[in-house]
Design a protein around this motif. Sequence first.
Motif, PDB file in Angstrom:
ATOM      1  N   MET A  91      -7.013  -9.038  -6.366  1.00 45.03           N
ATOM      2  CA  MET A  91      -7.006  -7.696  -6.963  1.00 45.03           C
ATOM      3  C   MET A  91      -7.442  -6.659  -5.927  1.00 45.03           C
ATOM      4  O   MET A  91      -7.116  -5.486  -6.044  1.00 45.03           O
ATOM      5  CB  MET A  91      -7.917  -7.630  -8.187  1.00 45.03           C
ATOM      6  N   LEU A  92      -8.164  -7.092  -4.932  1.00 41.86           N
ATOM      7  CA  LEU A  92      -8.658  -6.207  -3.880  1.00 41.86           C
ATOM      8  C   LEU A  92      -7.701  -6.149  -2.692  1.00 41.86           C
ATOM      9  O   LEU A  92      -7.570  -5.113  -2.052  1.00 41.86           O
ATOM     10  CB  LEU A  92     -10.028  -6.713  -3.421  1.00 41.86           C
ATOM     11  N   THR A  93      -7.028  -7.241  -2.407  1.00 41.26           N
ATOM     12  CA  THR A  93      -6.230  -7.311  -1.186  1.00 41.26           C
ATOM     13  C   THR A  93      -4.736  -7.065  -1.384  1.00 41.26           C
ATOM     14  O   THR A  93      -4.060  -6.663  -0.449  1.00 41.26           O
ATOM     15  CB  THR A  93      -6.413  -8.687  -0.500  1.00 41.26           C
ATOM     16  N   ASN A  94      -4.215  -7.281  -2.577  1.00 41.77           N
ATOM     17  CA  ASN A  94      -2.794  -7.053  -2.846  1.00 41.77           C
ATOM     18  C   ASN A  94      -2.596  -5.576  -3.196  1.00 41.77           C
ATOM     19  O   ASN A  94      -3.215  -5.070  -4.132  1.00 41.77           O
ATOM     20  CB  ASN A  94      -2.342  -7.947  -4.003  1.00 41.77           C
ATOM     21  N   ILE A  95      -1.749  -4.885  -2.466  1.00 40.43           N
ATOM     22  CA  ILE A  95      -1.609  -3.435  -2.625  1.00 40.43           C
ATOM     23  C   ILE A  95      -1.151  -3.036  -4.027  1.00 40.43           C
ATOM     24  O   ILE A  95      -1.602  -2.029  -4.567  1.00 40.43           O
ATOM     25  CB  ILE A  95      -0.688  -2.813  -1.544  1.00 40.43           C
ATOM     26  N   THR A  96      -0.291  -3.804  -4.652  1.00 39.31           N
ATOM     27  CA  THR A  96       0.163  -3.474  -6.005  1.00 39.31           C
ATOM     28  C   THR A  96      -0.979  -3.612  -7.002  1.00 39.31           C
ATOM     29  O   THR A  96      -1.184  -2.752  -7.851  1.00 39.31           O
ATOM     30  CB  THR A  96       1.347  -4.372  -6.405  1.00 39.31           C
ATOM     31  N   LYS A  97      -1.727  -4.682  -6.882  1.00 41.68           N
ATOM     32  CA  LYS A  97      -2.861  -4.894  -7.781  1.00 41.68           C
ATOM     33  C   LYS A  97      -3.961  -3.877  -7.491  1.00 41.68           C
ATOM     34  O   LYS A  97      -4.606  -3.353  -8.401  1.00 41.68           O
ATOM     35  CB  LYS A  97      -3.372  -6.325  -7.660  1.00 41.68           C
ATOM     36  N   TRP A  98      -4.175  -3.563  -6.212  1.00 40.57           N
ATOM     37  CA  TRP A  98      -5.183  -2.570  -5.837  1.00 40.57           C
ATOM     38  C   TRP A  98      -4.825  -1.195  -6.407  1.00 40.57           C
ATOM     39  O   TRP A  98      -5.706  -0.455  -6.839  1.00 40.57           O
ATOM     40  CB  TRP A  98      -5.339  -2.515  -4.311  1.00 40.57           C
TER      41      TRP A  98
END
Length: 177
Positions: A91-98
């Motif tokens: 959730m922190l490292t994936n740009i879409t999830k971020w």
Amino acid sequence: MMNTIELMTLGFLTEGPACGYRLRKKMEQLQGYMQAVSDGTLHAVTGRFVKAGYIGETHTVVNGRRLREFHLEPAGREALIAELKGTSGYMLTNITKWAVVMSFLSVIPDEADRNAVLRRRLDSLAEADVRRLYSDGEGPIDNDKVEDRYRRAIIAVHDAEIDAERAWLERELGVRA
């Protein structure tokens, strides 16, 4: 740990009541057409959240059709805040999830807690692999070994986004590069 659809459900309901259709449209707008949200998935999430006491529902009739509208309950707000404060991993490292996390970060009432999440994101951008987009199937490929000009273009755009985000995070957190 909540998935992005669960996070968006609670997050968008902080803005006010909404029916499933409006929630789905807001989710699709935020995530883009490549991350479509099915009615079935949203129905399952809202059903679980009603049972958990995170959201409530009301039923009205509009144009002869029964409309189910959801609203956020205090327990749902607390769960959302806890989830956002604990943001880590993918959730922190994936740009879409971020992007989903950032869209609702202002729900966290304490600035120090919001800044702690931003600090974790900034720290994750310092990792070497964050700039590597392509893999040989066993691990990331160094960007300088990518020869295809279109892939190199994607890398250039990606690197510029990372640099821009890092600069914003450093300003926001009062950190010197």
